[in-house]
Design a protein around this motif. Structure first.
Motif, PDB file in Angstrom:
ATOM      1  N   ASP A 191       0.869  -1.181   0.000  1.00 14.54           N
ATOM      2  CA  ASP A 191       0.000   0.000   0.000  1.00 14.54           C
ATOM      3  C   ASP A 191       0.904   1.229   0.000  1.00 14.54           C
ATOM      4  OD1 ASP A 191      -1.627   2.110   0.552  1.00 14.54           O
ATOM      5  OD2 ASP A 191      -2.648   1.182   2.242  1.00 14.54           O
ATOM      6  N   ILE A 192       1.057   1.868  -1.160  1.00 17.24           N
ATOM      7  CA  ILE A 192       2.059   2.935  -1.248  1.00 17.24           C
ATOM      8  C   ILE A 192       1.558   4.259  -0.695  1.00 17.24           C
ATOM      9  CG2 ILE A 192       3.463   2.024  -3.130  1.00 17.24           C
ATOM     10  CD1 ILE A 192       1.786   3.974  -4.946  1.00 17.24           C
ATOM     11  N   ALA A 193       0.321   4.300  -0.191  1.00 18.53           N
ATOM     12  CA  ALA A 193      -0.168   5.562   0.364  1.00 18.53           C
ATOM     13  C   ALA A 193       0.182   5.714   1.840  1.00 18.53           C
ATOM     14  CB  ALA A 193      -1.679   5.672   0.178  1.00 18.53           C
TER      15      ALA A 193
ATOM     16  N   SER B 144      -7.393  17.149  -7.016  1.00 22.61           N
ATOM     17  CA  SER B 144      -6.851  17.214  -5.664  1.00 22.61           C
ATOM     18  C   SER B 144      -6.226  15.883  -5.275  1.00 22.61           C
ATOM     19  CB  SER B 144      -7.971  17.588  -4.699  1.00 22.61           C
ATOM     20  OG  SER B 144      -7.508  17.578  -3.388  1.00 22.61           O
ATOM     21  N   GLU B 145      -6.905  14.786  -5.630  1.00 20.21           N
ATOM     22  CA  GLU B 145      -6.374  13.456  -5.324  1.00 20.21           C
ATOM     23  C   GLU B 145      -5.139  13.152  -6.180  1.00 20.21           C
ATOM     24  OE1 GLU B 145      -7.953  10.557  -3.017  1.00 20.21           O
ATOM     25  OE2 GLU B 145      -7.476  12.554  -2.340  1.00 20.21           O
ATOM     26  N   ILE B 146      -5.144  13.657  -7.420  1.00 23.52           N
ATOM     27  CA  ILE B 146      -3.980  13.434  -8.282  1.00 23.52           C
ATOM     28  C   ILE B 146      -2.738  14.069  -7.669  1.00 23.52           C
ATOM     29  CG2 ILE B 146      -2.937  14.108 -10.498  1.00 23.52           C
ATOM     30  CD1 ILE B 146      -5.715  13.674 -11.744  1.00 23.52           C
ATOM     31  N   ILE B 147      -2.910  15.257  -7.102  1.00 24.52           N
ATOM     32  CA  ILE B 147      -1.762  15.929  -6.467  1.00 24.52           C
ATOM     33  C   ILE B 147      -1.223  15.058  -5.338  1.00 24.52           C
ATOM     34  CG2 ILE B 147      -1.074  17.921  -5.082  1.00 24.52           C
ATOM     35  CD1 ILE B 147      -3.143  19.544  -6.676  1.00 24.52           C
ATOM     36  N   ARG B 148      -2.152  14.494  -4.536  1.00 26.76           N
ATOM     37  CA  ARG B 148      -1.723  13.655  -3.415  1.00 26.76           C
ATOM     38  C   ARG B 148      -0.995  12.405  -3.918  1.00 26.76           C
ATOM     39  NH1 ARG B 148      -3.747   9.772  -0.101  1.00 26.76           N
ATOM     40  NH2 ARG B 148      -5.637   9.490  -1.316  1.00 26.76           N
ATOM     41  N   LEU B 149      -1.535  11.791  -4.962  1.00 24.07           N
ATOM     42  CA  LEU B 149      -0.891  10.598  -5.524  1.00 24.07           C
ATOM     43  C   LEU B 149       0.472  10.938  -6.099  1.00 24.07           C
ATOM     44  CD1 LEU B 149      -3.829   8.746  -7.291  1.00 24.07           C
ATOM     45  CD2 LEU B 149      -2.895   8.482  -5.008  1.00 24.07           C
ATOM     46  N   ILE B 152       2.935  11.020  -3.390  1.00 30.44           N
ATOM     47  CA  ILE B 152       3.284   9.681  -2.928  1.00 30.44           C
ATOM     48  C   ILE B 152       4.294   9.036  -3.871  1.00 30.44           C
ATOM     49  CG2 ILE B 152       2.363   7.341  -2.676  1.00 30.44           C
ATOM     50  CD1 ILE B 152      -0.214   8.591  -1.638  1.00 30.44           C
ATOM     51  N   ASN B 153       4.173   9.346  -5.151  1.00 35.24           N
ATOM     52  CA  ASN B 153       4.941   8.603  -6.148  1.00 35.24           C
ATOM     53  C   ASN B 153       6.235   9.253  -6.606  1.00 35.24           C
ATOM     54  OD1 ASN B 153       3.502   6.065  -6.771  1.00 35.24           O
ATOM     55  ND2 ASN B 153       1.795   7.479  -7.041  1.00 35.24           N
ATOM     56  N   ILE B 154       6.641  10.366  -5.994  1.00 38.37           N
ATOM     57  CA  ILE B 154       7.959  10.918  -6.334  1.00 38.37           C
ATOM     58  C   ILE B 154       8.823  10.970  -5.070  1.00 38.37           C
ATOM     59  CG2 ILE B 154       7.609  12.179  -8.488  1.00 38.37           C
ATOM     60  CD1 ILE B 154       6.894  14.637  -6.801  1.00 38.37           C
ATOM     61  N   PRO B 155       9.238   9.785  -4.563  1.00 39.76           N
ATOM     62  CA  PRO B 155       9.957   9.748  -3.285  1.00 39.76           C
ATOM     63  C   PRO B 155      11.278  10.500  -3.288  1.00 39.76           C
ATOM     64  CG  PRO B 155       9.966   7.593  -4.337  1.00 39.76           C
ATOM     65  CD  PRO B 155       9.028   8.450  -5.112  1.00 39.76           C
ATOM     66  N   THR B 158       9.703  14.069  -2.461  1.00 35.70           N
ATOM     67  CA  THR B 158       8.800  14.248  -1.317  1.00 35.70           C
ATOM     68  C   THR B 158       9.003  13.206  -0.231  1.00 35.70           C
ATOM     69  OG1 THR B 158       7.159  12.846  -2.363  1.00 35.70           O
ATOM     70  CG2 THR B 158       7.024  15.201  -2.826  1.00 35.70           C
ATOM     71  N   ASN B 159       9.908  12.258  -0.414  1.00 30.67           N
ATOM     72  CA  ASN B 159      10.080  11.130   0.491  1.00 30.67           C
ATOM     73  C   ASN B 159       8.829  10.256   0.523  1.00 30.67           C
ATOM     74  OD1 ASN B 159      11.676   9.570   2.143  1.00 30.67           O
ATOM     75  ND2 ASN B 159      11.168  10.695   4.016  1.00 30.67           N
ATOM     76  N   GLY B 160       8.011  10.334  -0.499  1.00 36.22           N
ATOM     77  CA  GLY B 160       6.846   9.466  -0.660  1.00 36.22           C
ATOM     78  C   GLY B 160       5.920   9.479   0.534  1.00 36.22           C
ATOM     79  N   ALA B 161       5.384   8.296   0.849  1.00 38.55           N
ATOM     80  CA  ALA B 161       4.419   8.192   1.934  1.00 38.55           C
ATOM     81  C   ALA B 161       5.059   8.395   3.300  1.00 38.55           C
ATOM     82  CB  ALA B 161       3.738   6.825   1.881  1.00 38.55           C
TER      83      ALA B 161
END
Lengths: 401, 354
Positions: A191-193, B144-149, B152-155, B158-161
């Motif tokens: 779960d990557i979130a 808004s959700e795309i920004i959050r995703l 998450i996906n550019i660690p 942003t250091n991801g999650a």
């Protein structure tokens, strides 16, 4: 005029409501007789009449199940050891709604309003991080419970935790998979979130490669998002890869759905997860699909047999009629470790408590607990297997193995 | 050309000065708990004000607040975090060279956060504002959700999650109060200008607005980008006060909280937004006493976590029963109104921005 009158109605109702709420006198959580508010708390070396320990937990919101179990452990610890330095201990529970900003607010409230000596919690890493930013500034020692992200205590002087951290948990899971199960290949389903699955899977990956000595032993990294309920795409791919292990260190709701769908697809690989799977809800939801599922945990009654562990398990069963698990044991040990440090410090001065915490060598429910240089508990990792719907102790990875 | 400022303008400037002075004094006089609550109040005021501008005034229902706030929060965190702290906390991947050595003072970081949020706001608004009603709502929510995703996906950035921690506390009550004054003042100026009248016209009837020569698309985008800028600033201040951010802080729940406050205060009233944000933040802390164990008529009532939210919900219901259009409806606080009150004794005043 008429409009503003209705506004005043509203305001007066608000006022009346707040009066009503504050009218009922507050009593301490403990059974001790009501004691005057300690005024000497600000002066470090004077021990207040009541020693207040704050508990910042996820009592509502998505983490409510975890918060509730942690609180159970802390309450039992308080029953077991209700006094320190000859003074009664009062627990002050604040709920953080499983939100980061609320966790910071709640911690600040514990410091300023309740004037606590130390804080036990939070069980979640992201909320512990928000709490510790506040407590570090206020110089109040904190004892995170089941939070396993290394960032929680990293670089903090007053932040400790009553749990092992993910680098070791990931290593333990990899060691168990390779040495006990003889696994040669694995797939990650993450779960990557959430920070917890991402971090733990990362440590599992590097350790699994180290133990197998094979760079290509991790066949694939499959990802999804919190709240997803359909995993057939990822699982179909996993089935075609046919790995020995599927490492899926996710929250219990997603995990239960994964196990269910994996059984339907006929995947025979062993599913392995981390200590967030250690909640009764998992087996309740997944039912017989959880058969053969394994995970690393903070505790299992059969994993630790020293007298303190036996006493803890017995007391826990007597009080709640269930077996203790990861969250309650970290709550219990967290409170005990903090009180042990206060006892040895002989003072409520945060500086002295911190010194004492660094010297900790306390026998809790999980054996002798000491802290490493980053204030993380050095503890053994039990591996649990679900057999006939029951949690069965399978393997123990000790620190230094 | 010099014109003497009106009484109201002078009073407004006076109030702003007094508020700033109070914030300055408050930073040393108040305890950290009260300061934190006031800071949260300020941040929510900015968020609600910008929501009021887009929905209450322009009539475009947007759910992009959480995502835009995340842009500001991440910009400020990454630019103010010391390089060694970044190296330490990036456990998944080494930080990208672009950000690993950056260490900016707070003001330019905050402004860049606002500008980036405005830029993203434009990128969202430009295609989305051609839609109406429910469609706009869904698209902005999706963005808004795309920004959050994305976060998450550019660690490597942003250091991801895992999120970021140890953001230095460079701001303070002064910064929040200054940002609130700026946001409310500028938004109010926009609303009372000819642009504002055009925006209200768009809200009431788009066809009529177009008929009288209002460029619909341009005005909607203007309002959206303007509000995005302040949402970015609010997000940056939020990160400063928390000291740690992760993508999950910016779930849609944050947007819903802002909408609750906006509705509570009255969608078309900035004053209402200020009051409602105050009620929301202050009351949810005051209501903590409801959860504490207590004696009620000699019955020892154990603490019940979650009761706070229930009490809050009941309070909202009562409020909505008594004031269907929110606390203030479309009324604004004005000095003339306040001064006229003083002529009759026995009335109560409510503080707010002019």
């Amino acid at each position: 005029m008429k409009k503003s009158m209705s506004l005043f109605h509203v305001l007066s109702i608000l006022l009346a409501l707040s009066l009503l709420l504050s009218a009922c006198a507050q009593t301490p959580t403990t059974e001790q007789p009501q004691v005057e508010e300690p005024t000497a708390a600000a002066i470090p070396d004077v021990i207040p009449d009541v020693i207040k320990i704050g508990v910042n937990e996820t009592m509502t919101g998505w983490g409510a199940a975890y918060g509730d179990m942690t609180w159970k452990g802390i309450q039992l610890a308080h029953d077991t050891k209700p006094t320190v330095l000859g003074k009664p201990v009062e627990l002050v529970l604040v709920d953080n709604k499983s939100e980061k900003s609320e966790a910071a607010l709640a911690a600040q409230r514990l410091v300023e309003v309740d004037k606590v000596v130390g804080v036990v919690g939070v069980n979640s890493s992201s909320m512990s991080m928000a709490q510790n930013e506040v407590l570090e500034k206020a110089k109040i020692p904190s004892m995170a419970t089941a939070a396993t992200n290394p960032l929680v205590t990293q670089g903090k002087l007053y932040a400790f935790r009553a749990a092992f951290i993910d680098p070791f948990q990931g290593q333990a899971a990899a060691k168990f998979a390779v040495e006990e199960l003889g696994a040669k290949t694995a797939v990650l389903l993450v779960d990557i979130a959430l920070d917890y699955p991402v971090g733990l899977a990362n440590y599992f990956r590097s350790n699994f490669i180290a133990y197998t000595g094979d760079e290509k032993s991790i066949l694939s990294y499959q990802s999804f998002q919190t709240g997803d309920r359909d995993f057939t795409a990822q699982l179909t791919q996993i089935k075609s890869l046919n790995p020995d292990i599927v490492f899926a260190p996710n929250e219990y709701a997603e995990l239960a759905a994964i196990l269910q769908q994996a059984k339907q697809l006929g995947i025979t690989a062993t599913f392995l997860a981390g200590d967030s799977a250690d909640v009764p809800e998992l087996v309740q939801i997944a039912g017989e699909n959880a058969e053969g599922f394994m995970y690393t945990a903070q505790f299992h009654p059969d994993a630790f047999t020293h007298p303190e562990a036996a006493a803890f398990v017995e007391a826990f069963r007597a009080k709640y009629n269930i077996d203790p698990e990861t969250f309650s044991v970290t709550g219990f040990d967290g409170y005990m470790l903090l009180l042990d440090a206060i006892e040895r410090a002989g003072s409520v001065d945060p500086e002295k408590i911190r010194e004492a915490l660094l010297q900790t060598k306390f026998t809790g429910a999980r054996g002798v607990t000491v802290f490493d240089e980053n204030h993380n508990g050095i503890l053994a990792v039990p591996v649990i297997e679900i057999k006939d719907g029951k949690k069965v102790f399978r393997y123990l990875v000790s620190p230094g193995d | 050309m010099f014109r003497l400022p009106t009484r109201s303008t002078m009073l407004s400037w006076g109030l702003a000065a007094v508020l700033l002075l109070l914030a300055y004094i408050g930073e040393s006089a108040l305890d950290d708990y009260v300061i934190r609550i006031l800071n949260m109040w300020g941040i929510y005021v900015i968020l609600v004000t910008s929501f009021d501008l887009v929905y209450g005034i322009t009539g475009q229902f947007s759910l992009a607040h959480a995502g835009l706030a995340a842009i500001g929060a991440y910009t400020v965190s990454l630019l103010t975090l010391p390089p060694d702290a970044k190296l330490m906390s990036f456990l998944l991947q080494a930080p990208h060279p672009l950000i690993s050595n950056a260490q900016w003072p707070l003001l330019p970081a905050l402004l860049l956060g606002g500008v980036l949020a405005a830029l993203v706001g434009f990128m969202i608004g430009a295609p989305a504002l051609r839609l109406h009603g429910d469609y706009l709502l869904i698209v902005t929510f999706g963005f808004s959700e795309i920004i959050r995703l994305f976060l998450i996906n550019i660690p490597s950035i942003t250091n991801g999650a895992m999120g970021l921690k140890g953001v230095p506390y460079l701001s303070g009550l002064r910064w929040t109060v200054a940002a609130v004054i700026l946001a409310v003042f500028l938004t109010n100026r926009l609303i009372t200008s000819s642009y504002g009248r055009a925006l209200k016209c768009v809200r009431e009837d788009e066809i009529a607005a177009e008929a009288v020569g209002v460029n619909l698309y341009r005005h909607k985008t203007l309002a959206f980008v303007f509000s995005s800028f302040f949402v970015g600033i609010a997000g940056g201040l939020f990160a400063e006060i928390l000291g740690t951010v992760d993508p999950n802080t910016f779930r849609p729940a944050l947007t819903y909280a802002v909408i609750t406050m906006a509705i509570l205060g009255g969608l078309k009233s900035l004053t209402g937004g200020v009051i409602a944000a105050g009620i929301y933040t202050v009351m949810s802390e005051l209501l903590r006493t409801v959860e504490a164990p207590r004696m009620i008529f000699s019955y020892n009532f154990p603490g019940l976590p979650g009761l706070r939210q229930l009490a809050f919900a009941v309070m909202l219901l009562v409020l909505i029963l008594f004031a269907q259009r929110g606390l203030m409806g479309s009324n604004e606080f004005s000095w003339d109104w306040l001064l006229s009150r003083f002529k009759r004794p026995g009335t109560k005043k409510e503080g707010g921005e002019a």
